[in-house]
Design a protein around this motif. Sequence first.
Motif, PDB file in Angstrom:
ATOM      1  N   TYR A 252      -5.234   0.527   1.868  1.00 41.36           N
ATOM      2  CA  TYR A 252      -4.195   0.260   2.874  1.00 41.36           C
ATOM      3  C   TYR A 252      -3.288  -0.891   2.437  1.00 41.36           C
ATOM      4  CZ  TYR A 252      -2.079  -0.980   7.356  1.00 41.36           C
ATOM      5  OH  TYR A 252      -1.189  -1.277   8.363  1.00 41.36           O
ATOM      6  N   ALA A 254      -2.669  -1.843  -0.636  1.00 44.27           N
ATOM      7  CA  ALA A 254      -1.813  -1.378  -1.725  1.00 44.27           C
ATOM      8  C   ALA A 254      -0.670  -0.525  -1.193  1.00 44.27           C
ATOM      9  CB  ALA A 254      -2.649  -0.585  -2.732  1.00 44.27           C
ATOM     10  N   GLU A 255      -1.004   0.320  -0.181  1.00 45.13           N
ATOM     11  CA  GLU A 255       0.045   1.166   0.414  1.00 45.13           C
ATOM     12  C   GLU A 255       1.129   0.324   1.086  1.00 45.13           C
ATOM     13  OE1 GLU A 255       0.498   4.646   3.861  1.00 45.13           O
ATOM     14  OE2 GLU A 255      -1.453   3.720   3.412  1.00 45.13           O
ATOM     15  N   ARG A 256       0.710  -0.683   1.869  1.00 46.39           N
ATOM     16  CA  ARG A 256       1.681  -1.535   2.558  1.00 46.39           C
ATOM     17  C   ARG A 256       2.526  -2.324   1.566  1.00 46.39           C
ATOM     18  NH1 ARG A 256       3.132  -0.542   7.425  1.00 46.39           N
ATOM     19  NH2 ARG A 256       3.554  -2.778   7.773  1.00 46.39           N
ATOM     20  N   VAL A 257       1.868  -2.820   0.514  1.00 43.66           N
ATOM     21  CA  VAL A 257       2.619  -3.590  -0.480  1.00 43.66           C
ATOM     22  C   VAL A 257       3.638  -2.709  -1.178  1.00 43.66           C
ATOM     23  CG1 VAL A 257       2.405  -4.816  -2.670  1.00 43.66           C
ATOM     24  CG2 VAL A 257       0.827  -5.329  -0.805  1.00 43.66           C
ATOM     25  N   ASN A 258       3.209  -1.511  -1.556  1.00 44.66           N
ATOM     26  CA  ASN A 258       4.137  -0.606  -2.249  1.00 44.66           C
ATOM     27  C   ASN A 258       5.289  -0.190  -1.343  1.00 44.66           C
ATOM     28  OD1 ASN A 258       2.595  -0.670  -4.579  1.00 44.66           O
ATOM     29  ND2 ASN A 258       1.322   1.079  -3.953  1.00 44.66           N
ATOM     30  N   LYS A 259       4.962   0.051  -0.055  1.00 48.07           N
ATOM     31  CA  LYS A 259       6.025   0.416   0.879  1.00 48.07           C
ATOM     32  C   LYS A 259       7.009  -0.731   1.069  1.00 48.07           C
ATOM     33  CE  LYS A 259       6.829   2.159   5.555  1.00 48.07           C
ATOM     34  NZ  LYS A 259       6.205   2.559   6.833  1.00 48.07           N
ATOM     35  N   LYS A 261       7.594  -3.102  -1.087  1.00 53.52           N
ATOM     36  CA  LYS A 261       8.388  -3.208  -2.313  1.00 53.52           C
ATOM     37  C   LYS A 261       9.481  -2.150  -2.345  1.00 53.52           C
ATOM     38  CE  LYS A 261       4.813  -5.286  -5.229  1.00 53.52           C
ATOM     39  NZ  LYS A 261       3.942  -5.092  -6.422  1.00 53.52           N
ATOM     40  N   GLY A 262       9.148  -0.916  -1.867  1.00 50.98           N
ATOM     41  CA  GLY A 262      10.168   0.136  -1.819  1.00 50.98           C
ATOM     42  C   GLY A 262      11.301  -0.206  -0.857  1.00 50.98           C
ATOM     43  N   ASP A 263      10.945  -0.756   0.315  1.00 49.12           N
ATOM     44  CA  ASP A 263      11.970  -1.158   1.277  1.00 49.12           C
ATOM     45  C   ASP A 263      12.865  -2.247   0.706  1.00 49.12           C
ATOM     46  OD1 ASP A 263      10.943   0.665   3.040  1.00 49.12           O
ATOM     47  OD2 ASP A 263       9.724  -0.809   4.144  1.00 49.12           O
TER      48      ASP A 263
END
Length: 318
Positions: A252, A254-259, A261-263
């Motif tokens: 979770y 990693a998912e939040r961090v990647n999201k 970073k994408g934003d």
Amino acid sequence: MADEVKKAKKKHGFNPAIIIWILVIIFAIAAVGSSFYVVDETEQAVITRLGRYTTTTGSGLHMKMPFGIDKAYRVPVKVVQTEQFGFKTVKAGRNSEYKNNISNESTMLTGDLNIVDVEWIIQYRIVDPKQWLFGVQERKQTIRDISRSVINTLVGDRAILDVMGKERSAIEVLALDMMNENFKQLGLGISVIAVKLQNIVPPSGVQDAYEDVNKAIQDMNRFINEGKEAYNAEIPKAQGEADKQIQIAQGYAAERVNKAKGDVARFNAVYDEYKKAPAVTKERIYLETMEEIFGSETKPDLIDNNLENVLPIKNLKN
């Protein structure tokens, strides 16, 4: 007189030469018979000449001085001999036997001042026939006295529960070494090859109490083992659940961090475009937002709740 002797010899058939030859033959037979001896394969023979040791011979046919000048003492060097302590095996019939307890030599005092009856056996082999015959006068009694002394010492250094339980093997090993050391110092000519503790029980008057103690110890060990089993069953399961939750949390995160970073990357890209053409970018962002609002399944209210005015979605004058 001579004539009378001759007449007597002729009359009775007496001939001194025959007697002499008979004595010579008997002497020769006795000499030959006492000059040879046979030693079995399990034995060695110790030879003494006029009571003094001369040599030791192995198995087979051997020759020695006759008429008791040399004497052969056969010693069973390859036979394992056994001494029993605290009990004696008695033959009861053709193929049966039973134990006859000897409590006076088996009763001992332990290190925690308790009384215990110890039965044991030792097995030994003669390794030096000369020492065995001439080293110690009372051989059997010496073996028994040394063995009893060693076992008494080892039992007296330990608590009764240790003697009856976990220390049995240690007592056997130490007793073997201590007995051999004592027998070697005494020049007994033997080597102890095994010490085996048999029954180790408290005296009959307090045996019930010790059985209760042993039962309590067994129950304690059983509870400990059950607790360890439960521990081994639950701890790995809990550890697995913990690892699972950690992995979920890490996923979770990693998912939040990647999201995020994408934003951030998307915002930076829009901002770069905005700096190049602010008006066009504003208009495009506005149109995309309106498309998202009106394109959703839930239509937004364009009039406020008080019905006072149309919601100012866009300044129509501009």
